[in-house]
Design a protein around this motif. Structure first.
Motif, short mmCIF file in Angstrom:
data_model
loop_
_atom_site.label_atom_id
_atom_site.label_comp_id
_atom_site.label_asym_id
_atom_site.label_seq_id
_atom_site.Cartn_x
_atom_site.Cartn_y
_atom_site.Cartn_z
N CYS A 137 2.64 -13.81 -13.30
CA CYS A 137 2.17 -12.56 -13.89
C CYS A 137 1.21 -12.86 -15.04
O CYS A 137 1.49 -13.72 -15.88
N CYS A 178 4.98 -5.85 -11.78
CA CYS A 178 5.90 -6.89 -12.22
C CYS A 178 7.25 -6.30 -12.65
O CYS A 178 7.28 -5.29 -13.37
N HIS A 194 9.21 -7.40 -14.78
CA HIS A 194 9.50 -7.62 -16.20
C HIS A 194 9.09 -6.39 -17.02
O HIS A 194 9.95 -5.63 -17.43
N GLU A 195 7.79 -6.19 -17.19
CA GLU A 195 7.34 -5.01 -17.94
C GLU A 195 6.16 -4.34 -17.25
O GLU A 195 5.24 -3.85 -17.93
N GLU A 196 6.18 -4.39 -15.93
CA GLU A 196 5.22 -3.65 -15.11
C GLU A 196 3.79 -4.15 -15.20
O GLU A 196 2.83 -3.38 -15.06
N GLY A 197 3.63 -5.44 -15.44
CA GLY A 197 2.30 -6.04 -15.42
C GLY A 197 1.74 -6.10 -14.00
O GLY A 197 2.47 -5.92 -13.03
N TRP A 210 0.58 -11.10 -17.62
CA TRP A 210 0.95 -10.54 -18.92
C TRP A 210 1.80 -11.49 -19.76
O TRP A 210 1.45 -11.81 -20.88
N HIS A 211 2.93 -11.93 -19.25
CA HIS A 211 3.81 -12.78 -20.05
C HIS A 211 4.15 -14.08 -19.36
O HIS A 211 4.97 -14.85 -19.87
N GLY A 212 3.57 -14.31 -18.20
CA GLY A 212 3.69 -15.62 -17.56
C GLY A 212 4.94 -15.88 -16.75
O GLY A 212 5.14 -17.01 -16.31
N TYR A 213 5.77 -14.87 -16.54
CA TYR A 213 6.89 -15.11 -15.63
C TYR A 213 6.34 -15.37 -14.24
O TYR A 213 5.32 -14.77 -13.84
S1 FES Z 1 5.02 -7.88 -17.31
FE1 FES Z 1 4.98 -9.53 -15.95
S2 FES Z 1 5.76 -11.18 -17.09
FE2 FES Z 1 5.90 -9.48 -18.41
#
Ligand code: FES
Length: 102
Positions: free
Chosen positions: A64, A45, A47-50, A66-69
């Motif tokens: 994703c 991902c 965002h933060e590599e999810g 992890w944080h739903g983006y």
């Molecule tokens: S790591 Fe994917 S939404 Fe944050």
């Protein structure tokens, strides 16, 4: 110039409305099935590599876990945050295999 590489066999493709994760040359790859249309994305991902390949499908997007983006399965662009873009690879299903240009 990148070449098509094998991602998985056609029998391993995720069901409609699902995603799957594969490891190809040590890279995490997300395969998404949106209404029968297959997309291949970077499994990391932006965002933060999810793990996008462990996410879900909603309204044509990979979500994703992890944080739903969410990320459009065709363009990789996040509707919530257009500056966030998952890499989408050109792909093809042929001869019983999914291949993509990584
Ligand atoms: S790591 Fe994917 S939404 Fe944050």
């Amino acid at each position: 110039m990148s070449q098509f590489v094998r991602i998985c066999s056609q029998t391993e493709l995720p069901a409609t409305g699902a995603v799957a994760e594969f490891t190809v040359d040590g890279r995490a790859i997300c395969v998404a099935n949106v209404g029968g249309s297959i997309s291949v994305l970077n499994g990391v991902c932006p965002h933060e590599e999810g793990p996008l390949g462990e996410g879900s499908i909603e309204e044509g997007c990979v979500v994703c876990p992890w944080h739903g983006y969410s990320f459009d399965a065709k363009t990789g662009i996040s509707p919530e945050e257009p500056d966030l873009k998952a890499q989408v690879y050109e792909s093809v299903v042929e001869s019983g295999e999914l291949r993509a240009k990584l």
